[in-house]
Write a protein that holds these residues in place. Structure first.
Motif, PDB file in Angstrom:
ATOM      1  N   MET C 251     -18.687  -7.329  18.946  1.00 36.71           N
ATOM      2  CA  MET C 251     -18.572  -7.635  20.370  1.00 36.71           C
ATOM      3  C   MET C 251     -18.889  -9.094  20.572  1.00 36.71           C
ATOM      4  N   TYR C 270     -25.376  -6.913  11.300  1.00 38.37           N
ATOM      5  CA  TYR C 270     -26.015  -5.747  10.686  1.00 38.37           C
ATOM      6  C   TYR C 270     -25.175  -5.137   9.578  1.00 38.37           C
TER       7      TYR C 270
ATOM      8  N   TYR D 167     -28.535  -0.795  23.695  1.00 36.75           N
ATOM      9  CA  TYR D 167     -29.602   0.064  23.186  1.00 36.75           C
ATOM     10  C   TYR D 167     -29.364   0.288  21.692  1.00 36.75           C
ATOM     11  N   ASP D 170     -32.180   1.848  14.626  1.00 37.68           N
ATOM     12  CA  ASP D 170     -31.777   1.785  13.217  1.00 37.68           C
ATOM     13  C   ASP D 170     -32.065   3.056  12.420  1.00 37.68           C
ATOM     14  N   THR D 173     -29.368   4.569  10.040  1.00 32.10           N
ATOM     15  CA  THR D 173     -28.671   3.647   9.145  1.00 32.10           C
ATOM     16  C   THR D 173     -28.229   4.342   7.862  1.00 32.10           C
ATOM     17  N   ASP D 224     -14.868   1.679  22.034  1.00 32.47           N
ATOM     18  CA  ASP D 224     -14.561   1.739  20.613  1.00 32.47           C
ATOM     19  C   ASP D 224     -15.767   2.379  19.927  1.00 32.47           C
ATOM     20  N   THR D 226     -17.499   4.209  16.709  1.00 32.15           N
ATOM     21  CA  THR D 226     -17.346   4.165  15.256  1.00 32.15           C
ATOM     22  C   THR D 226     -18.413   5.019  14.601  1.00 32.15           C
ATOM     23  N   PHE D 228     -20.160   4.873  11.035  1.00 33.61           N
ATOM     24  CA  PHE D 228     -20.230   4.051   9.824  1.00 33.61           C
ATOM     25  C   PHE D 228     -20.752   4.796   8.601  1.00 33.61           C
ATOM     26  N   VAL D 229     -21.636   5.735   8.828  1.00 36.32           N
ATOM     27  CA  VAL D 229     -22.259   6.386   7.676  1.00 36.32           C
ATOM     28  C   VAL D 229     -21.325   7.479   7.142  1.00 36.32           C
ATOM     29  N   ASN D 237     -22.102   4.072  16.382  1.00 34.30           N
ATOM     30  CA  ASN D 237     -22.052   2.733  16.991  1.00 34.30           C
ATOM     31  C   ASN D 237     -21.065   2.772  18.147  1.00 34.30           C
ATOM     32  N   HIS D 239     -19.222   0.581  21.325  1.00 39.07           N
ATOM     33  CA  HIS D 239     -18.886  -0.637  22.068  1.00 39.07           C
ATOM     34  C   HIS D 239     -18.085  -0.238  23.297  1.00 39.07           C
ATOM     35  N   VAL D 240     -18.490  -0.721  24.451  1.00 40.09           N
ATOM     36  CA  VAL D 240     -17.796  -0.370  25.695  1.00 40.09           C
ATOM     37  C   VAL D 240     -17.655  -1.605  26.581  1.00 40.09           C
ATOM     38  N   TRP D 253     -23.495  -1.917  24.507  1.00 38.59           N
ATOM     39  CA  TRP D 253     -23.548  -1.677  23.068  1.00 38.59           C
ATOM     40  C   TRP D 253     -24.691  -0.726  22.791  1.00 38.59           C
ATOM     41  N   SER D 255     -26.231   1.498  19.290  1.00 40.22           N
ATOM     42  CA  SER D 255     -26.037   1.679  17.858  1.00 40.22           C
ATOM     43  C   SER D 255     -27.238   2.399  17.288  1.00 40.22           C
ATOM     44  N   VAL D 257     -27.348   2.256  13.823  1.00 39.34           N
ATOM     45  CA  VAL D 257     -27.246   1.723  12.453  1.00 39.34           C
ATOM     46  C   VAL D 257     -27.483   0.208  12.443  1.00 39.34           C
ATOM     47  N   ALA D 258     -28.393  -0.263  13.280  1.00 38.84           N
ATOM     48  CA  ALA D 258     -28.649  -1.704  13.398  1.00 38.84           C
ATOM     49  C   ALA D 258     -30.070  -2.009  12.920  1.00 38.84           C
TER      50      ALA D 258
END
Lengths: 382, 382, 382, 382
Positions: C251, C270, D167, D170, D173, D224, D226, D228-229, D237, D239-240, D253, D255, D257-258
């Motif tokens: 982003m 990250y 927000y 982690d 992750t 969007d 996602t 990841f794991v 994760n 994203h808007v 945002w 996540s 996994v950060a």
């Protein structure tokens, strides 16, 4: 910390307009360990009754004076297990004495007493009683302070060299005591506070905290107490240099005339292997700076939190705990000790609440600061 | 700050491996005010030549000793306008004297000299010379420090009550001086540094800064100097309590054994109307805390920046300026003064570089700290 | 970085009231690598002459237009080695072309050009020239950004998953462009800036920085550009979602209407093994957060600084470097490249200045943002 | 907030190893407003009984399932006044329904339900009941969030232009859900969580918070999501991009996994007159940045705190309140509402707890995010 019947708590002082009484009540309640059931909440009968009612106390357990409360509660079958004493300093000793001699456990606000003579008598009274005496030096209840103590004890810093403690506030920048502010009135009145003003009210917190974390024993100090506000009868700014057994040196600053500071208690400790830094206003963080390596920010409930910190932690990292939770940790440890006593067992080894002896040390610190300052800052043994 | 031919600069000390020499060279160059054209860069001929070559100096202006340089440059038609003296402390006076007496302007590193006697002689030498003497107490060059000075002078805090200054480092936590570290060697050697170690190297910076900002005059001090690292010959930790004319009180801590601190110079000043707080490691910010109002974060180049700050600012808010720019501000003010001299004019009124008198005050501060500490922290007049 | 004769620099744009011209001049001077000797400093003859005089340029090297300057300087025996182009965007291509085709090295401000067509032509011009083309995406010059790039490349985070970049400002919160503010005028004028406003001026900085640090290649983006200030002709707020080759997501937010933000460029990256966080306004710090371990604060010049960071560092840890030093790092790397060229050598392998290709990528980013936003935020390939 | 008999509270879910159950219990207790007296604490009888015993519940009020509890408690003379539902999301609706239809007030964890269909049914159930429905979007309970809401409503920023909410965490992750971590298991299981993973668990918190503070109504969003794991069944994760009625734009945002982020919920809001910034991990501070003026740091309990903040504040400035106190504010407002109901009075006007309608909005947000992401980020009306 739950699953058993709450202990029964009484309170001396802490009536309607007293900030610290409400804090004690919340702290006693957070872990469900205490129920407030009795009180002598004010020195005037009218206020005592009004405050008792407002708090939902039964009429017959709303007392006009603490001695009557001690006598009657000690006789009741379901009388209070413990009492919280949250009056101005000069009432700590007379009140505590009445409960201690009747076997009622005492949680008492700091400083221990208004005078050194009283402090010594209170130590004796506590020693002669079967009841516990817990001093609510609440800042020792913060998880990251527990961790700092554990790290120092485990040698993470090596032998301590330098300690910098400070506790500035700003609420007495002007002559609040002549503006009908009760909190300011008794804190600037030697009759009720003792010989120390700022040094007794918050300097003693900073000193207790540095002692708690470092385990150092003060050897001597040189101090310069000042009263900046015209007409003020006690110090409002405190500068102290300290020498500790073993050679460590320290500085302590506390002030109530430093605009922009709310309760900016801060501790920094350094040894040859590293440093630690902690601020009361951001209590969920502890900086650890191992010499020659990157700084590390340890977080309560997060990675790097130690066993001693975890034991007094309720929420995960990033969900901040604050002043009330730290205060509650003292209450909850007191409850654990009281319950052990009730069961006739030894106290659990992992309790760290401040004791009457810590209270005596605090009053000795105040006394030494006042004496040194009166002797133009001469180094004064402790 | 441009548009005229750069002034011609010489340098004494600052050879290849000297950190501070490079700093002076960059600082002299940032605003295009000086060109380095001559140097006596090291006490050994070989190093002096190698360093001169590395810096692109002409062979005939690369000198083996400062006296030869002073003599020859004073005779040259296009000889140096000014010299930067960046040697260990004990060489400041002998070097400065040679240039001053030949009318060459001097920019000299701090502390002024290694001894109080020399400091007094240097003051005299400066007074007897037509040339300027500029002391590079570089931290006074930060824009937000200029603003702090201006705000105090304008009464934004009221009459100052409390000053807290500190400058902790950690690079001497271990015995660097026995590890072939040149910087550590001379700084811990009384022959080259004088009687103060940490107090002379950085304590004097903190003291100069608090004086610059508050305008207060020190009356007396009580200090406790300690040397923690075994075998170290000078202090590595400094605790000082201070009393100022007019009644203000202060504390100063400097240390070179506080792990996690790089150059953590920090100043806090309080009066009845408000407080100011500034940290050298984050120099683009200045906290202003008017009593009873929300804290305000003032930023260099941003909203709330004052005229005195703007005058020494190059980039807009949020584009940080740092240590080199603050250092350059001293050089650029020196250049303005030199150009005024050249034109036969009075110095512009808005220059604030530290003078030989500030240097004397700094050496007196070191001297008083050492004397007080030797007398077990007795209050020592200044 | 010294010890050789400075290179001769010319400048196009950057007259008296242009902020960025002064920045380039200081940056070119900090390490003593360039001397400004010629200029076509303004589009009007009068201003060009006045500015040249103010900067001390010789009259015969103060040009009224850049083409005349390119032609004449190319013929001079001691003509300029390089030119800095610091005009509004629409002049970058025509100016750069003239110098490139005459073998004069170019340092050019970002974004590369005002249009994608020009950007492609400029790439071609640079490829056909023997001269270097250096794009002053200055934020890539910060030491801790170099370290971040190195850490990512070495796998400290694992394969990147998420990138959050932002660059908010507040200076266009109101209609500055109608208040006779030259800086605001051309930046909000499509004729001079191109199709992107905020996205071209600072969004492209944020995008360049994330690309520089992560090495990721953008695959597609979805954007929402807004113009909040009535009458404004270009975007002043930019929201972008990004998808990178390999699956990472990102982003980007940039704004010029976010009160309280000066130049708050910030990057967070990250991967499964850790995170990095950096803020331009506090550039001497880099947070490294290895998964499951305490956060570490890395400092420029301090413990934990990497080789790539050290190579562009001038002062020790705790003596902050800022915007101008980062900018100077680009100039100094350009000088190293130019000198290598002069010696007929290959460029040193450790230079990291942004190139014309990075400039093209930036203009493609602007173009894609505008196209996506015009298509109601549809994902647009890059 | 005391002085009356505590209300009787039941709990559904929240057995021994559930983090959030303990949080609700403390929150309900802090102001002395609720006593926990009944529970259906686990979906397995054995755990339900063990948990009930551990919490000191009477055996006959420790239920194996929530329906039995609802039926019996509704008939008891001193049955529970309210129930806290703290199960995984898919149980919220079936549990809440049983209590609502029997007139027992409900405090329910977020998100409201696992599906939009259920959310709508729950809204209907709440509308048809006399009982209150309180959604514990706890972050709305922070005093400085209340102040932010008040300041926006009073026009301190002007009409909102830009909202940035985030927000990051982690703790997911790595594939915690396959490591026997119950908290991770249900949160990554579509059967129990619904179609949103991270977006439902914490994205919805960020969205609720921005709505609470700004009062803006979402018009459409592009997202969007996602995962990841490897092997994870729901997004980790988020994203808007957001468009609000009236023209404001926003980004969100979240996540899990950060690395390095614990519960780093953060909100920034900007209008033409100023900005606000707040971080959940440092909740006692609120930055207010009026355009063109210095930044101001407002503190809970300190100077600049507003009426709405003071109403939910327990301790003075500088004595930090945290997550549990904010959570308790929701409970205490619920208690005030319940008591008003009991007295047959209208609800007090100054209560701000989130409602079933807010819950529906949250589930609509999750649903729209999932739909948009499934349509390749197309703008999706809300």
């Amino acid at each position: 910390m739950t699953g058993h019947t709450p202990l029964k708590l009484g309170m001396v002082g802490g009536g309607n307009d007293a900030f610290i009484g409400a804090v004690h009540r919340i702290a006693s309640r957070i872990d469900g360990e205490f129920n407030l059931v009795a009180g002598a909440l004010s020195s005037t009968s009218e206020k005592a009754q009004a405050s008792g009612q407002a708090l939902g106390l039964a009429a017959e357990r709303t007392y006009d004076d603490f001695k009557a409360m001690a006598i009657r509660e000690a006789r009741l079958k379901d009388g209070i297990d413990a009492v919280a004493i949250v009056t101005p300093n000069h009432m700590h000793y007379p009140a505590a004495r009445e409960f201690l001699k009747r076997g009622i456990h005492v949680l008492c606000d700091k400083p221990l007493t208004a005078t050194l003579a009283e402090a010594k008598k209170l130590v004796k009274a506590a020693e002669q009683s079967d009841a516990l005496f817990v001093l609510t030096h609440n800042y020792t209840g913060y998880p990251m302070i527990r961790q700092a103590r554990e790290m120092v004890a485990q040698g993470a810093l090596g032998d301590i060299r330098v300690v910098q403690a400070e506790y500035p506030q700003d609420w007495l920048t002007e002559a609040e005591e002549s503006q009908d502010n009760k909190q300011a009135e008794w804190r600037t009145d030697p009759e009720r506070s003792g010989a120390g003003g700022c040094v007794g009210d918050i300097g003693t917190h900073a000193f207790n905290l540095l002692s708690f974390v470092t385990g150092l024993t003060l050897e001597s100090l040189a101090s310069d107490l000042t009263s900046f506000v015209p007409g003020r009868r006690l110090d409002d700014n405190v500068h102290v240099m300290m020498r500790f057994q073993g050679g460590a040196r320290g500085m302590l600053w506390s002030s109530q005339v430093a605009p922009g500071n709310e309760n900016a208690l801060k501790l920094r400790v350094y040894g040859p292997k590293g440093g630690l830094e902690w601020s009361q206003e951001d209590p969920n963080y502890l900086w650890f700076t191992p010499f020659g390596k990157p700084k590390r920010l340890l977080t309560r409930g997060g990675t790097g939190a130690s066993a001693m910190a975890e034991r007094v932690t309720r929420t995960p990292g990033g969900h901040p705990e604050g002043y009330l939770e730290a205060f509650a940790n003292i209450y909850t440890e007191a409850a654990a000790a009281i319950r052990a006593k009730k069961r006739g067992e030894a106290l659990p080894p992992d309790l760290h609440f401040p004791t009457v002896q810590d209270g005596l040390t605090g009053v000795q610190f105040i006394d030494a600061c006042v004496r040194s300052s009166n002797r133009n800052g001469a180094w004064t043994s402790f």
